[in-house]
Design an enzyme around this catalytic site. Structure first.
Site, PDB file in Angstrom:
ATOM      1  N   VAL A  79     -24.686 -66.854  31.953  1.00 19.87           N
ATOM      2  CA  VAL A  79     -24.473 -68.293  31.771  1.00 19.87           C
ATOM      3  C   VAL A  79     -25.333 -69.042  32.787  1.00 19.87           C
ATOM      4  CG1 VAL A  79     -22.812 -70.188  31.883  1.00 19.87           C
ATOM      5  CG2 VAL A  79     -22.122 -67.993  30.901  1.00 19.87           C
TER       6      VAL A  79
ATOM      7  N   ALA B  34     -25.939 -70.174  38.098  1.00 20.88           N
ATOM      8  CA  ALA B  34     -25.883 -69.227  36.976  1.00 20.88           C
ATOM      9  C   ALA B  34     -24.965 -68.086  37.380  1.00 20.88           C
ATOM     10  CB  ALA B  34     -27.272 -68.706  36.634  1.00 20.88           C
ATOM     11  N   LYS B  35     -24.586 -67.281  36.418  1.00 17.61           N
ATOM     12  CA  LYS B  35     -23.810 -66.077  36.711  1.00 17.61           C
ATOM     13  C   LYS B  35     -23.962 -65.131  35.533  1.00 17.61           C
ATOM     14  CE  LYS B  35     -21.277 -64.829  40.265  1.00 17.61           C
ATOM     15  NZ  LYS B  35     -21.560 -65.183  41.653  1.00 17.61           N
ATOM     16  N   GLY B  36     -23.835 -63.839  35.821  1.00 18.20           N
ATOM     17  CA  GLY B  36     -23.895 -62.838  34.765  1.00 18.20           C
ATOM     18  C   GLY B  36     -22.772 -61.839  34.931  1.00 18.20           C
TER      19      GLY B  36
END
Length: 424
Positions: free
Chosen positions: A67, A112-114
């Site tokens: 995201v 962001a992040k994953g």
């Protein structure tokens, strides 16, 4: 994108918690309605299927996400989490918090992040490498040094970042160290990056204890979560002279009022992988650890561990949020009423990791590398500036420290979006 569509996609307890924090901060600074949803909701998300051939010959398909919350001030930035309880809502909330964190400390990044739904402890080293590379392969058109820069998080480390960098570099046809941060030093990693988040937590704890006229040499510290962040914070605080009286991981906690030998605990974990049966103190539960009488309580594991049930029972003077989102909205209301307890909010407290990730990215782009002392000196200068800004905002508007930090971060992102205008 309508509010209903976005909410349905990310709907989860943790995403609703992040949204309520945003709404409270936006109301406090009278953020115009026209800019609210643009500032609040993620810009982009990606869900990927990750088929991996296992060593027994079978194939398992894992699910992964990325995201990107906003890209208004530069590339997005944030970790990749390998954990069995990952959800897209959690990833979106973490991306939001990363946006406010980067903005608060003045970095030219969006958040962001994953995440991948997997327990990495159940994979062999080879399977872990295949999964890491496959994840990066699926993301290759959505990341890059000027687009989105992943980093380690829960369940990932510098070795995994090295595999991801190699995968991306093979795709573009040249070495591209700036595509990820938190890499091994040999691949362009930064001095000080591994310990940056924990060292930053410890530094801010020391500063706030000084503000409270509490000598750090007489402070007792309980740390929930003894992964990278918790262990590095423990080492740094012990170096400052504090006594670490409790540590924990997902298998349980250890309590020793005389102080825990942190090096001994680290050696134990290196061989046993978990804290269970560590003989450095008496075994207690994670829940009991949170309610211990101590000077400093550091939640350094997953989100939503300080709840309305245990918030009235906390017996610390300073709550230092090394984890992201460890305190629920309901708990926050209770803690706001407690004059005996100060909070260092997560967006400030654990920002040391992304600050040194930024340094690593700068060094990769310029191909010029700094020593550890220079990295730490620059880190502490940025943390000092952010702390002063938050405390000034708190005094000026009579906000809680969390609201002060969030309003600063959110206002700067909103200003950037307003200044850029709306692309037709």
């Amino acid at each position: 994108m309508s509010k209903a569509v976005v909410s349905a996609l990310y709907d989860s307890d943790v995403f609703r918690m992040a949204c309520r924090q945003f709404d409270k901060a936006a109301d406090a600074i009278n953020l115009p309605e026209a800019i609210r949803d643009r500032t609040k909701y993620p810009k982009r998300c990606l869900a990927v299927a990750l088929p991996i051939k296992r060593e027994d010959g079978s194939v398992t398909v894992f699910e992964g996400y990325r995201v990107q919350h906003h890209l208004s001030t530069g590339p997005s930035k944030g970790g990749v989490r390998f954990h069995q309880n990952v959800t897209i809502g959690e990833v979106a909330a973490l991306a939001m918090w990363m946006s406010w964190k980067c903005s608060l400390v003045g970095l030219p990044y969006g958040g962001a992040k994953g995440g991948v739904i997997v327990d990495p402890n159940l994979l062999t080293a080879g399977e872990l490498e295949h999964l890491s590379r496959r994840y990066m392969q699926e993301l290759v058109n959505f990341v890059g040094p000027q687009v989105d820069v992943p980093a380690p998080d829960v369940g990932t480390n510098e070795r995994i970042m090295g595999w991801m960098m190699d995968t991306y570099s093979n795709h573009v046809g040249h070495v591209e160290p700036g595509v990820v941060t938190g890499k091994p030093i040999a691949l362009g990693g930064s001095q000080g990056r591994r310990e940056a988040t924990g060292a930053g937590v410890a530094y801010l704890v020391k500063k706030y204890l000084s503000d409270l006229n509490l000598p750090i040499t007489k402070a007792t510290v309980a740390i929930q979560g003894f992964g990278n962040v918790g262990s590095e914070a423990a080492l740094a605080l012990a170096e400052y002279g504090a006594k670490i009286i409790a540590i924990s991981d997902y298998t349980g906690a250890v309590y020793n009022p005389k102080g825990i030998d942190i090096q001994k605990a680290l050696t134990y974990i290196r061989y046993q992988r978990v804290l269970r049966d560590f003989d450095g103190g008496e075994p207690i539960t994670n829940e009991q650890l949170l309610e211990l009488k101590c000077t400093v309580l550091i939640p350094a594991a997953l989100e939503r561990v300080i709840t309305e049930k245990n918030a009235p029972k906390l017996k610390c003077r300073l709550l230092a949020e090394a984890a992201n989102g460890p305190t629920t909205n309901a708990a926050d209301k209770i803690l706001d009423q407690r004059e005996d307890l100060e909070i260092i909010p997560d967006v400030l407290c654990n920002s040391g990791g992304v600050v040194v990730s930024y340094f690593e990215w700068l060094q990769n782009l310029s191909n010029f590398y700094w020593g550890r002392d220079e990295v730490m000196q620059k880190l502490f200068a940025i943390l000092d500036k952010a702390k002063d800004a938050v405390d000034y905002q708190k005094r000026k508007f009579k906000f809680s420290r969390r609201l002060a930090a969030l309003t600063l971060g959110i206002q700067r992102v909103a200003d950037a979006k307003q200044s850029r205008g709306l692309f037709p």
